[in-house]
Scaffold this motif. Structure first.
Motif, PDB file in Angstrom:
ATOM      1  N   LEU A  89       0.824  -1.213   0.000  1.00  0.00           N
ATOM      2  CA  LEU A  89       0.000   0.000   0.000  1.00  0.00           C
ATOM      3  C   LEU A  89       0.859   1.264   0.000  1.00  0.00           C
ATOM      4  O   LEU A  89       0.530   2.246  -0.679  1.00  0.00           O
ATOM      5  CB  LEU A  89      -0.947   0.000   1.199  1.00  0.00           C
ATOM      6  CG  LEU A  89      -2.103  -0.996   1.122  1.00  0.00           C
ATOM      7  CD1 LEU A  89      -2.858  -1.037   2.444  1.00  0.00           C
ATOM      8  CD2 LEU A  89      -3.030  -0.646  -0.028  1.00  0.00           C
ATOM      9  N   LYS A  90       1.967   1.247   0.732  1.00  0.00           N
ATOM     10  CA  LYS A  90       2.881   2.401   0.729  1.00  0.00           C
ATOM     11  C   LYS A  90       3.416   2.651  -0.669  1.00  0.00           C
ATOM     12  O   LYS A  90       3.447   3.784  -1.153  1.00  0.00           O
ATOM     13  CB  LYS A  90       4.061   2.153   1.672  1.00  0.00           C
ATOM     14  CG  LYS A  90       3.793   2.384   3.116  1.00  0.00           C
ATOM     15  CD  LYS A  90       5.109   2.176   3.864  1.00  0.00           C
ATOM     16  CE  LYS A  90       4.970   2.186   5.336  1.00  0.00           C
ATOM     17  NZ  LYS A  90       6.253   1.934   6.009  1.00  0.00           N
ATOM     18  N   LYS A  91       3.867   1.585  -1.326  1.00  0.00           N
ATOM     19  CA  LYS A  91       4.434   1.710  -2.667  1.00  0.00           C
ATOM     20  C   LYS A  91       3.386   2.187  -3.662  1.00  0.00           C
ATOM     21  O   LYS A  91       3.671   3.002  -4.545  1.00  0.00           O
ATOM     22  CB  LYS A  91       5.053   0.395  -3.115  1.00  0.00           C
ATOM     23  CG  LYS A  91       6.322   0.059  -2.358  1.00  0.00           C
ATOM     24  CD  LYS A  91       6.874  -1.285  -2.756  1.00  0.00           C
ATOM     25  CE  LYS A  91       8.107  -1.624  -1.915  1.00  0.00           C
ATOM     26  NZ  LYS A  91       8.649  -2.935  -2.241  1.00  0.00           N
ATOM     27  N   SER A  92       2.171   1.675  -3.537  1.00  0.00           N
ATOM     28  CA  SER A  92       1.125   2.109  -4.463  1.00  0.00           C
ATOM     29  C   SER A  92       0.740   3.559  -4.203  1.00  0.00           C
ATOM     30  O   SER A  92       0.454   4.301  -5.144  1.00  0.00           O
ATOM     31  CB  SER A  92      -0.095   1.193  -4.377  1.00  0.00           C
ATOM     32  OG  SER A  92      -0.691   1.268  -3.107  1.00  0.00           O
ATOM     33  N   ALA A  93       0.754   4.002  -2.953  1.00  0.00           N
ATOM     34  CA  ALA A  93       0.449   5.401  -2.642  1.00  0.00           C
ATOM     35  C   ALA A  93       1.497   6.324  -3.248  1.00  0.00           C
ATOM     36  O   ALA A  93       1.164   7.376  -3.811  1.00  0.00           O
ATOM     37  CB  ALA A  93       0.366   5.596  -1.135  1.00  0.00           C
ATOM     38  N   VAL A  94       2.752   5.931  -3.152  1.00  0.00           N
ATOM     39  CA  VAL A  94       3.826   6.726  -3.749  1.00  0.00           C
ATOM     40  C   VAL A  94       3.665   6.754  -5.266  1.00  0.00           C
ATOM     41  O   VAL A  94       3.796   7.815  -5.901  1.00  0.00           O
ATOM     42  CB  VAL A  94       5.215   6.161  -3.352  1.00  0.00           C
ATOM     43  CG1 VAL A  94       6.320   6.793  -4.163  1.00  0.00           C
ATOM     44  CG2 VAL A  94       5.453   6.356  -1.865  1.00  0.00           C
ATOM     45  N   ASN A 100      -0.258  11.485 -10.177  1.00  0.00           N
ATOM     46  CA  ASN A 100      -1.205  12.593 -10.101  1.00  0.00           C
ATOM     47  C   ASN A 100      -0.508  13.936  -9.890  1.00  0.00           C
ATOM     48  O   ASN A 100      -1.122  14.970 -10.090  1.00  0.00           O
ATOM     49  CB  ASN A 100      -2.222  12.364  -8.982  1.00  0.00           C
ATOM     50  CG  ASN A 100      -3.160  11.211  -9.292  1.00  0.00           C
ATOM     51  OD1 ASN A 100      -3.401  10.914 -10.457  1.00  0.00           O
ATOM     52  ND2 ASN A 100      -3.679  10.575  -8.268  1.00  0.00           N
ATOM     53  N   GLY A 101       0.703  13.930  -9.435  1.00  0.00           N
ATOM     54  CA  GLY A 101       1.342  15.198  -9.105  1.00  0.00           C
ATOM     55  C   GLY A 101       2.466  15.461  -9.948  1.00  0.00           C
ATOM     56  O   GLY A 101       2.982  16.205 -10.590  1.00  0.00           O
TER      57      GLY A 101
END
Length: 101
Positions: A89-94, A100-101
């Motif tokens: 989940l951390k890797k996917s959030a990054v 998106n940014g």
């Protein structure tokens, strides 16, 4: 040629019942092993786990009973799975933050 011996898997209830034969019914470990078809060393381990063994130095060990040991193994597996999921989940959030940014 593979000479590995497969270790039998026994349920928690079976292990506890085998230990009770020795502790409550006053079977010897050998008698319990013979009547159940298990190994003598396994019966001794199960009885020791249920009793809470005393170390060779004479000090109390924090031994777990069979039920607690099974639960600890289950909880460790669950913890490892949760840690792995958290890393994913951390890797996917990054990844999505960069996208998106």
């Amino acid at each position: 040629m593979d000479n590995k011996v497969k270790q039998a898997k026994y349920s928690l209830e079976f292990k506890q019942d085998a230990a009770k034969l020795v502790m409550e019914k006053k079977y010897t470990c050998q008698q319990a092993a013979d009547s159940l078809g298990g190994s003598l060393s396994a019966i001794r381990r199960w009885v020791s786990a249920e009793k809470g063994a005393i170390s060779a130095t004479g000090s109390e060990q924090t031994n777990l009973g069979l039920a607690e040991r099974e639960e600890l193994i289950r909880l460790r597996r669950e913890r490892n799975n949760l840690l792995m999921e958290r890393e994913i989940l951390k890797k996917s959030a990054v990844f999505f933050a960069k996208e998106n940014g």
